[in-house]
Design an enzyme around this catalytic site. Structure first.
Site, PDB file in Angstrom:
ATOM      1  N   THR A   1      -8.475   8.950   9.464  1.00  0.00           N
ATOM      2  CA  THR A   1      -8.337   7.527   8.788  1.00  0.00           C
ATOM      3  C   THR A   1      -8.036   6.870   9.658  1.00  0.00           C
ATOM      4  O   THR A   1      -7.189   5.434   9.252  1.00  0.00           O
ATOM      5  CB  THR A   1      -6.770   8.080   8.116  1.00  0.00           C
ATOM      6  OG1 THR A   1      -5.819   8.344   8.941  1.00  0.00           O
ATOM      7  CG2 THR A   1      -6.962   9.161   6.915  1.00  0.00           C
TER       8      THR A   1
ATOM      9  N   LYS B   1       0.948  -1.174   0.044  1.00  0.00           N
ATOM     10  CA  LYS B   1      -0.082   0.276  -0.118  1.00  0.00           C
ATOM     11  C   LYS B   1       0.809   1.202   0.084  1.00  0.00           C
ATOM     12  O   LYS B   1       1.780   1.360   0.831  1.00  0.00           O
ATOM     13  CB  LYS B   1      -1.004   0.220   1.197  1.00  0.00           C
ATOM     14  CG  LYS B   1      -2.008  -1.239   1.313  1.00  0.00           C
ATOM     15  CD  LYS B   1      -2.831  -1.182   2.551  1.00  0.00           C
ATOM     16  CE  LYS B   1      -1.988  -1.582   3.986  1.00  0.00           C
ATOM     17  NZ  LYS B   1      -2.701  -1.861   4.848  1.00  0.00           N
TER      18      LYS B   1
ATOM     19  N   GLY C   1      -8.346   3.120  11.097  1.00  0.00           N
ATOM     20  CA  GLY C   1      -8.952   2.075  10.774  1.00  0.00           C
ATOM     21  C   GLY C   1      -8.803   1.549   9.127  1.00  0.00           C
ATOM     22  O   GLY C   1      -9.563   0.783   8.743  1.00  0.00           O
ATOM     23  N   THR C   2      -8.020   2.534   8.308  1.00  0.00           N
ATOM     24  CA  THR C   2      -8.127   2.216   6.830  1.00  0.00           C
ATOM     25  C   THR C   2      -7.491   0.957   6.734  1.00  0.00           C
ATOM     26  O   THR C   2      -7.973   0.413   5.656  1.00  0.00           O
ATOM     27  CB  THR C   2      -7.210   3.590   6.373  1.00  0.00           C
ATOM     28  OG1 THR C   2      -5.933   3.532   7.054  1.00  0.00           O
ATOM     29  CG2 THR C   2      -7.923   4.809   6.518  1.00  0.00           C
ATOM     30  N   GLY C   3      -6.504   0.298   7.189  1.00  0.00           N
ATOM     31  CA  GLY C   3      -5.997  -0.815   6.897  1.00  0.00           C
ATOM     32  C   GLY C   3      -6.713  -1.997   6.967  1.00  0.00           C
ATOM     33  O   GLY C   3      -6.931  -2.973   6.311  1.00  0.00           O
ATOM     34  N   CYS C   4      -7.416  -1.936   8.318  1.00  0.00           N
ATOM     35  CA  CYS C   4      -8.646  -2.931   8.479  1.00  0.00           C
ATOM     36  C   CYS C   4      -9.462  -2.934   7.590  1.00  0.00           C
ATOM     37  O   CYS C   4     -10.004  -3.880   6.972  1.00  0.00           O
ATOM     38  CB  CYS C   4      -9.175  -2.500   9.936  1.00  0.00           C
ATOM     39  SG  CYS C   4      -7.971  -2.312  11.420  1.00  0.00           S
TER      40      CYS C   4
END
Length: 265
Positions: free
Chosen positions: A204, A173, A206-209
């Site tokens: 932002t 990412k 929790g964007t990865g989750c």
């Protein structure tokens, strides 16, 4: 209805962890289940406490899920302890889990390490080799590849190294020191860039989750990996673009973006 399991920690403020995963899965049209690895005390300003479950209890949760409602995909989030990592990998292999999306949470946006070297070693030994796709951010890709990433070419080399070492697809990412929203998917010797527009939203959390759960949801529904990444990024952009503003720190996104129905305003 297709089913997806998240194996991750709990975020009582609802922006990350299993709460974000379940919201994302619902919004993407699948039935969500969860096996909790840890309880946390946290909100938009930070984490003040973590209480991990025992490996035995995590194994019991997974036994109950797989022997009753087998998931069509599995998303794995942060696991801090090597025993939890080992038991999760053992159960996933025992039950023949498919479409395993691993978000290898190891490094915070600030650059701080979130798990020990021992836990990183356990991830590499037990979990990464059974993954279908990994979704590291740039600091995590640096840890997994042993490379410094400063350019798109560095991303390519790191993704290739990780993919070839663990025999899985890698979605590296963008963001962080790359300052863009472009992600690179590497698998079986080929690359594909997924381009995105950076959204000017400081919230932002929790964007990865959210992205990894959206990818798992689409894999469960039968989409190929490329389409699942594309759809996952589109959903994430929508959740960020809704410009939800909650909390005193880095707030959550609007996971319900796009939902319509008689029970919604």
């Amino acid at each position: 209805m297709k089913t997806v399991l998240t194996i991750a920690g709990s975020d009582p403020s609802g922006g990350a962890g299993i709460q974000a995963d379940i919201k994302t899965m619902l919004a993407n049209g699948v039935y969500a289940m969860s096996a909790i690895t840890a309880l946390t005390a946290q909100n938009t300003t930070g984490v003040t406490g973590i209480m991990e479950v025992t490996p035995e209890f995590l194994g019991e949760q997974l036994d109950n899920i797989f022997t009753d409602i087998p998931p069509d995909a599995v998303k794995i989030g942060m696991m801090c302890e090597k025993g939890l990592i080992a038991i999760a990998a053992e159960r996933l292999a025992r039950y023949g889990a498919k479409n395993i999306v691993v978000d290898p949470v190891m490094v915070a946006t600030s650059g701080a390490r979130l798990i020990s070297e021992e836990a990183v070693a356990a991830l590499k030994e037990h979990l990464l080799p059974i993954a279908s796709v990994l979704t590291p951010n740039i600091p995590e890709a640096e840890v997994l590849s042993g490379r410094t990433i400063k350019s798109p070419q560095d991303m390519k080399k790191a993704a290739q190294d990780i993919s070839e070492k663990y025999a899985c697809a890698v979605l590296c990412k963008g963001g962080h020191n790359m300052n863009d929203a472009n992600d690179l998917l590497y698998r079986e010797g080929s690359y594909r860039w997924f381009y995105g527009s950076r959204i000017d939203n400081p919230n932002t959390h929790g964007t990865g989750c959210t992205l990894s759960s959206a990818i798992a949801s689409n894999l469960a529904k039968g989409y190929g990996l490329d389409a699942s990444v594309e759809r996952g990024k589109a959903y994430l952009s929508g959740a960020l673009g809704a410009m939800l503003d909650l909390g005193k720190g880095r707030g959550p996104m609007d996971h319900g973006v796009g939902l319509r129905g008689e029970f919604l305003p």
